[in-house]
Design a protein around this motif. Sequence first.
Motif, PDB file in Angstrom:
ATOM      1  N   ALA A 150       0.838  -1.207   0.000  1.00 29.54           N
ATOM      2  CA  ALA A 150       0.000   0.000   0.000  1.00 29.54           C
ATOM      3  C   ALA A 150       0.874   1.259   0.000  1.00 29.54           C
ATOM      4  CB  ALA A 150      -0.935  -0.012   1.211  1.00 29.54           C
ATOM      5  N   LEU A 151       1.946   1.246   0.782  1.00 30.01           N
ATOM      6  CA  LEU A 151       2.849   2.410   0.818  1.00 30.01           C
ATOM      7  C   LEU A 151       3.479   2.647  -0.552  1.00 30.01           C
ATOM      8  CD1 LEU A 151       4.611   1.797   4.261  1.00 30.01           C
ATOM      9  CD2 LEU A 151       3.393   3.892   3.631  1.00 30.01           C
ATOM     10  N   ALA A 152       3.952   1.579  -1.179  1.00 28.80           N
ATOM     11  CA  ALA A 152       4.599   1.708  -2.491  1.00 28.80           C
ATOM     12  C   ALA A 152       3.611   2.234  -3.528  1.00 28.80           C
ATOM     13  CB  ALA A 152       5.171   0.356  -2.922  1.00 28.80           C
ATOM     14  N   TRP A 153       2.391   1.721  -3.479  1.00 33.33           N
ATOM     15  CA  TRP A 153       1.325   2.121  -4.419  1.00 33.33           C
ATOM     16  C   TRP A 153       0.987   3.596  -4.232  1.00 33.33           C
ATOM     17  CZ3 TRP A 153      -3.724   3.303  -2.587  1.00 33.33           C
ATOM     18  CH2 TRP A 153      -4.720   3.371  -3.553  1.00 33.33           C
ATOM     19  N   LYS A 154       0.861   3.998  -2.979  1.00 29.98           N
ATOM     20  CA  LYS A 154       0.484   5.392  -2.682  1.00 29.98           C
ATOM     21  C   LYS A 154       1.637   6.345  -3.028  1.00 29.98           C
ATOM     22  CE  LYS A 154      -1.872   8.768  -0.884  1.00 29.98           C
ATOM     23  NZ  LYS A 154      -2.879   9.381  -1.759  1.00 29.98           N
ATOM     24  N   LEU A 155       2.858   5.990  -2.654  1.00 31.66           N
ATOM     25  CA  LEU A 155       4.006   6.862  -2.945  1.00 31.66           C
ATOM     26  C   LEU A 155       4.196   7.007  -4.451  1.00 31.66           C
ATOM     27  CD1 LEU A 155       6.421   5.500  -0.191  1.00 31.66           C
ATOM     28  CD2 LEU A 155       5.484   7.829  -0.294  1.00 31.66           C
ATOM     29  N   GLY A 156       3.924   5.922  -5.189  1.00 29.42           N
ATOM     30  CA  GLY A 156       4.063   5.935  -6.645  1.00 29.42           C
ATOM     31  C   GLY A 156       3.082   6.896  -7.319  1.00 29.42           C
ATOM     32  N   GLN A 157       2.021   7.277  -6.614  1.00 24.60           N
ATOM     33  CA  GLN A 157       1.045   8.211  -7.185  1.00 24.60           C
ATOM     34  C   GLN A 157       1.489   9.661  -7.068  1.00 24.60           C
ATOM     35  OE1 GLN A 157      -2.554   7.268  -5.086  1.00 24.60           O
ATOM     36  NE2 GLN A 157      -2.759   5.284  -6.071  1.00 24.60           N
ATOM     37  N   SER A 158       2.546   9.909  -6.287  1.00 17.51           N
ATOM     38  CA  SER A 158       2.990  11.292  -6.084  1.00 17.51           C
ATOM     39  C   SER A 158       3.661  11.819  -7.342  1.00 17.51           C
ATOM     40  CB  SER A 158       3.973  11.349  -4.921  1.00 17.51           C
ATOM     41  OG  SER A 158       4.595  12.614  -4.906  1.00 17.51           O
ATOM     42  N   PRO A 159       3.303  13.035  -7.778  1.00 25.88           N
ATOM     43  CA  PRO A 159       3.996  13.613  -8.939  1.00 25.88           C
ATOM     44  C   PRO A 159       5.481  13.844  -8.658  1.00 25.88           C
ATOM     45  CG  PRO A 159       2.354  15.151  -8.028  1.00 25.88           C
ATOM     46  CD  PRO A 159       2.238  13.885  -7.241  1.00 25.88           C
ATOM     47  N   LYS A 160       5.861  13.834  -7.384  1.00 26.33           N
ATOM     48  CA  LYS A 160       7.276  14.078  -7.041  1.00 26.33           C
ATOM     49  C   LYS A 160       8.116  12.809  -7.160  1.00 26.33           C
ATOM     50  CE  LYS A 160       6.120  17.756  -3.864  1.00 26.33           C
ATOM     51  NZ  LYS A 160       4.686  17.594  -3.630  1.00 26.33           N
ATOM     52  N   VAL A 161       7.446  11.658  -7.340  1.00 27.52           N
ATOM     53  CA  VAL A 161       8.170  10.380  -7.313  1.00 27.52           C
ATOM     54  C   VAL A 161       8.314   9.827  -8.732  1.00 27.52           C
ATOM     55  CG1 VAL A 161       8.048   7.984  -6.511  1.00 27.52           C
ATOM     56  CG2 VAL A 161       7.497   9.858  -4.947  1.00 27.52           C
ATOM     57  N   SER A 162       9.570   9.538  -9.115  1.00 26.39           N
ATOM     58  CA  SER A 162       9.794   8.996 -10.462  1.00 26.39           C
ATOM     59  C   SER A 162       9.881   7.480 -10.433  1.00 26.39           C
ATOM     60  CB  SER A 162      11.084   9.584 -11.049  1.00 26.39           C
ATOM     61  OG  SER A 162      12.155   9.326 -10.166  1.00 26.39           O
ATOM     62  N   LYS A 163      10.241   6.921  -9.277  1.00 28.30           N
ATOM     63  CA  LYS A 163      10.438   5.476  -9.216  1.00 28.30           C
ATOM     64  C   LYS A 163      10.324   5.011  -7.768  1.00 28.30           C
ATOM     65  CE  LYS A 163      12.700   1.690 -10.910  1.00 28.30           C
ATOM     66  NZ  LYS A 163      12.273   1.040 -12.091  1.00 28.30           N
ATOM     67  N   VAL A 164       9.645   3.871  -7.576  1.00 27.69           N
ATOM     68  CA  VAL A 164       9.566   3.289  -6.228  1.00 27.69           C
ATOM     69  C   VAL A 164      10.220   1.914  -6.265  1.00 27.69           C
ATOM     70  CG1 VAL A 164       8.058   2.572  -4.330  1.00 27.69           C
ATOM     71  CG2 VAL A 164       7.359   4.483  -5.797  1.00 27.69           C
ATOM     72  N   TYR A 165      11.154   1.690  -5.349  1.00 31.78           N
ATOM     73  CA  TYR A 165      11.730   0.358  -5.136  1.00 31.78           C
ATOM     74  C   TYR A 165      11.161  -0.197  -3.836  1.00 31.78           C
ATOM     75  CZ  TYR A 165      15.447   1.844  -8.388  1.00 31.78           C
ATOM     76  OH  TYR A 165      16.160   2.290  -9.465  1.00 31.78           O
TER      77      TYR A 165
END
Length: 428
Positions: free
Chosen positions: A14-29
Amino acid sequence: MKVLVIGSGGREHALAWKLGQSPKVSKVYVAPGNAGTALDAENVSIAEKDFPALIDFCKENDVKLVVVGPEAPLSAGAVDAFTEAGLRAFGPSQKAAKLEGSKVFCKEVLNKACVPTARAQVFDNAEDAYRYVDEGDEGGFVVKADGLAAGKGVVVASSKAEAKEAIKQIAEDRAFGDAGARFLIEERLMGQEASVLAITDGHTIVTLQPAQDHKAAYDGDQGPNTGGMGAYCPASLVDDDKLHWIEENVLLPTLITLNRMDTLFKGVLYAGLMMTPQGPRVLEYNARFGDPECQPLLSRLKTDLVDVIEATIDEKLCDIEPLVWDERPAVCVVMASEGYPGSYEKGFPISGLDEAAKLPDVKVFHAGTKLVDGVVTTNGGRVLSVVALGDTVADAKRKAYEAVAKISWQGAWNRTDVADKEIKAVQN
Ligand code: AMP
Ligand code: GLY
């Protein structure tokens, strides 16, 4: 910005999914992640407590923010290690995470802060504890291992014999290893439970909407305690007045007391509460998002989580706008392996995930899953967290169970009554 989430459960998906929606985030590992995080982010095959390897990975891949999901790496000093290496990490320091890592320490802080909680006695040997139980009332005991035990180190005893059996397991058989070197015996409280989570930079709290977990394994809150078999939010049990009361009489005094003890708590302060006839009582603190509460909470949060996390790290939470929520309630049903919370087999192929994913307002977060030759298979006790949003809590429940019905593997099971208490409460 590139972000690394540490952990492999439903909360981390859920954290990865939510963080990935941020316009500030280009990539989530996600390290190490699961089959679901491999779809919504990129998995990194490094263990959650291998801090040197995780730090090297961040430096080599220009990761600017690390979000630590579970209690084990937090208690092992993950945030201290990342910070010392010059990285920005979200979560409490090892010292502050002791609030969750030691139930004895937590009780000390609660008592110092005059926060209402169950009366408790600390023991370091079984003999004294047996004597204490013999002298007490039948059925009034809760036995708790001091250290981390994946939500399983607490026994609510309905008789003296059960209390003694729990003491034997924790203190003599060492079922939870060193986590049972010390243990607490608490008075048993009665009431419904609620999870109130606040994000804090140690000075300001940003309280999330109240949620309710379903800790017992089986319907009707029967059976052994688990990590959590379902959750919903918001929980009407904690109305606005009660939430403010909890902020003023529970969360803030706890932070002030920790500050006086030279312990700045930054991250998620999660109060596990029992709403007794005498008012809310703290059962425990966790030092991170709850799993499964995180899944319905983040499904409803509209505010960019990155902004909240960055303000926490910078100790500037007082500057952020109030959180914005999807008005619709969310219900989360956990699907588990046969045998959980006891022993279980792994490696069964899971079918129906694609059909469930097509349903509107539904998101299936993975927990104990693994990709084996391209097939999603079971790899843990709690396997999936199926979340649905609905116009009403009954509607959210219906949608969540519609998705659950599409998913199967050998031995899959789930509670069938998630959110029923809330549905009843809002009908009355
Ligand atoms: P804890 O990990 O301390 O939150 O305990 C796990 C679960 O045990 C709680 O969610 C409650 O269901 C139950 N529990 C813990 N402490 C008490 C208590 N003092 N009285 C009744 N139930 C409790
Ligand atoms: N849902 C309970 C926990 O995260 O500890």
